[in-house]
Structures are given as C-alpha cells and as structure tokens.
Design an enzyme around this catalytic site. Structure first.
Site, PDB file in Angstrom:
ATOM      1  N   LYS A 134     -15.839   5.190  15.871  1.00  0.00           N
ATOM      2  CA  LYS A 134     -15.585   4.460  14.627  1.00  0.00           C
ATOM      3  C   LYS A 134     -15.846   2.963  14.839  1.00  0.00           C
ATOM      4  CE  LYS A 134     -12.546   8.072  13.061  1.00  0.00           C
ATOM      5  NZ  LYS A 134     -11.206   8.645  12.970  1.00  0.00           N
ATOM      6  N   GLN A 139      -5.318   6.823  13.703  1.00  0.00           N
ATOM      7  CA  GLN A 139      -5.936   8.001  14.313  1.00  0.00           C
ATOM      8  C   GLN A 139      -4.881   9.090  14.497  1.00  0.00           C
ATOM      9  OE1 GLN A 139      -9.296   8.357  14.967  1.00  0.00           O
ATOM     10  NE2 GLN A 139      -8.775  10.455  15.458  1.00  0.00           N
ATOM     11  N   ASP A 155      -9.067   6.450   4.773  1.00  0.00           N
ATOM     12  CA  ASP A 155      -9.170   7.868   5.150  1.00  0.00           C
ATOM     13  C   ASP A 155      -8.942   8.780   3.932  1.00  0.00           C
ATOM     14  OD1 ASP A 155      -9.959   8.499   7.703  1.00  0.00           O
ATOM     15  OD2 ASP A 155      -7.980   8.193   8.603  1.00  0.00           O
TER      16      ASP A 155
END
Ligand code: NAP
Length: 282
Positions: free
Chosen positions: A52, A96, A119
C-alpha cells in the site's frame, strides 16, 4: 479461448489516472495523504502494508505510517484514530486487519470518520452503499466492477451470482452489481444446490475462501468468471477459489490468480484516497 482479464494492466491504468489527478491537485497546493496503522508486526500484514505504501509512493499520495506495538490497548488505538480524524493533513485512515484479539475490530472501524474511511468498512459507508448515498465502497468489490466494465462487459440485465456474503467482499459486491442493474443472487454456505444457481450466472463472482472449489461444472458456457480467492497451494503456487484449468474453457472471460482481482484492491484504495482529498478540499 476465454478472455483473460488482465488485472495487472487495468490496475496500472487506474494508478496512472490517480497519479495524474494527484499531480493536478498538488499544483493547487493539495497533497492527498493516507495514514496507515499497523498494530504489531504480523509478516503478512507487513507485506500488505508495504504494498500500500509503494502504491502511495507511485501515485504521489503521502503515506503516514503508524506502527504501534501489539500490546497497545484498545483505548490507546482509538485515541490515535481520534487524532487522525481531526488532522486536516490526513485524508484517509487505514487500519490493517486483523487486529490483536484484545482489540475490537468493529469498535476501531466505527471510530474512523466516514469522510476518511477509504477502506469503506464503516457502517455509515455500508449504509450509504445500500441506500445509494455518497460514501466509500470497499476496494475489492469496487475493483471488480472496474475489471468488468473496462473489459467492455455490460452488467445491465445480466444474471449475476455472488458466492460469499462477507462484509468486505460478498455483500458490497452484490449491492454494486445491483446498482449496475444486474439481477443478483447471493449464495453462501447454507445455499442448497449451489451448482444449479451458479450455472444460471452470466457473471459469477466467487469469494468463497476455498481453493479451486468452483470447477468448470459450476459454470455456464460463455459466463464471465471473477475469482476473488487467493491461496498458496502446497507447491507454493498461488491459486484462487476457481479451478482455472476447467473453468477457463467454459468462460467468455475469466480473471487469473495471481494478476486478476488482487492488484485491483490497492489501485481502488488509491482512488478512494484521491476522492477523500478532493472532497475535503471542495
Ligand atoms: P469469508 O469471510 O471467509 O467468506 C466466505 C464466504 O463463502 C462466506 O459467506 C461463506 O458462507 C461462503 N461459503 C463458504 N463455504 C461455502 C460453500 N461450500 N458454498 C457456498 N458458500 C460458501 O471470505 P472473504 O473475506 O469474503 O474472502 C473470500 C476470498 O477472497 C478469500 O480467499 C480471501 O482470501 C479472498 N480475498 C481476496 C481479496 C483480494 O484483494 N484479492 C480481498 C479480500 C478477500 P457463510 O456466510 O454461510 O459462512
């Protein structure tokens, strides 16, 4: 021979489009930034976070890393998120997953400001997708829609079958296909006679989490097959939830593993960060 949908190439195009827009924003004095929080040092998470950050570097998005120790308390982690929520130099916040067992993932996701929820996991984002309001869409299903459209496949009026009903793939996938005017069926572990349903599908999205579970016998001649699964086999080779060897001859188009859905997730994350920065500076 089926069309092999090239997720690597399509994700590269999306990253290049994001890069160009980020450069334009920078000329206006706006620099999109993503805060990436990784709790502890799980090796798989470290690889995902690293990828990422690399994509951020490529597109020109600033990535700000937070790597608290795995013993951080839930309230300490929530405090970090609270700070980032009000930090005007941060546009997106990514935590995460998975988190250590003593921390509630749903509490942490709920703490992220919906404006920075790149997200798309926040309940407000999920609700917005359901009702057709503006909001961030989870990156994997959003990427699948791009794969289908950029391969020139029309979704409208098609019989779409999604196997899997997780919050991050199956459910948002079904909502996005519906939004594109597909006729959508969702299958799961309690579905009876799965094969009779998948064999109706013009577009079949497989997110079942079981290596090579869906072979050619589940697929209608001429279907579009999207394989979300990712597994490392005994021979260390990556494979998906679809048995590519037997599925490909039946399909009109199919995604490979690797190089299909996988690369799209990060590309869409970059797109969401860009959108967050644009919205924050409107
Ligand atoms: P998940 O949360 O484990 O969900 C799996 C779904 O499959 C569940 O809804 C389950 O039904 C259903 N299922 C299990 N066995 C079944 C069966 N025999 N027949 C029909 N349905 C069945 O997995 P996920 O998070 O959605 O991920 C799915 C796969 O995609 C995994 O391999 C994951 O690694 C991969 N993935 C890839 C990406 C990417 O970027 N490429 C991103 C996310 C996930 P129940 O709800 O009834 O249990």
């Amino acid at each position: 021979m089926a069309i092999i949908i090239d997720g690597k190439a399509i994700s590269q195009s999306i990253k290049d489009e994001v890069k160009a827009e980020v450069a334009e924003l920078k000329e206006q004095g706006i620099t999109p930034a993503l805060a990436v929080i990784q709790v502890g040092s799980d090796p798989a998470s470290t690889v995902y976070v690293g990828n990422k950050k690399k994509a951020c570097e490529y597109t020109g998005i600033i990535s700000k890393s937070f790597n608290p120790d795995e013993n951080i308390t839930e309230s300490e982690l929530l405090a970090i998120i609270k700070e980032l929520n009000i930090d005007p130099t941060v546009n997106g916040i990514l935590v995460q997953l998975p988190l250590p067992k003593h921390i509630s993932e749903s509490k942490v996701i709920a703490a992220i400001s919906p404006e920075k929820d790149v997200d798309g996991f926040h309940v407000q984002s999920a609700g917005a997708l359901m009702t057709g309001e503006k909001g961030f869409v989870p990156c994997t299903p959003a990427g699948i829609i791009e794969l289908i459209k950029r391969t020139g496949i029309d979704i409208e009026g098609k019989e779409c079958v999604v196997i899997g009903r997780s919050n991050i793939v199956g459910k948002p996938m079904a909502m996005l296909l519906l939004k594109e005017n597909g006729t959508v069926t969702i299958c799961h572990s309690r579905t009876k006679d799965l094969k009779s349903i998948t064999k109706r599908a013009d577009i079949l999205v497989v997110a079942i989490g079981k290596p090579k579970f869906i072979d050619g016998s589940y697929i209608k001649e001429g279907a579009v097959v999207i394989d979300v699964g990712i597994h490392r086999g005994e021979n260390k080779k990556l494979c998906g939830d679809v048995d590519f060897e037997t599925a490909e001859p039946k399909a009109y188009a199919i995604t490979p593993v690797p190089g299909g859905v996988g690369p799209m997730t990060i590309a869409m994350l970059m797109k969401n960060c860009l959108e967050a920065a644009k919205a924050a500076n409107m």
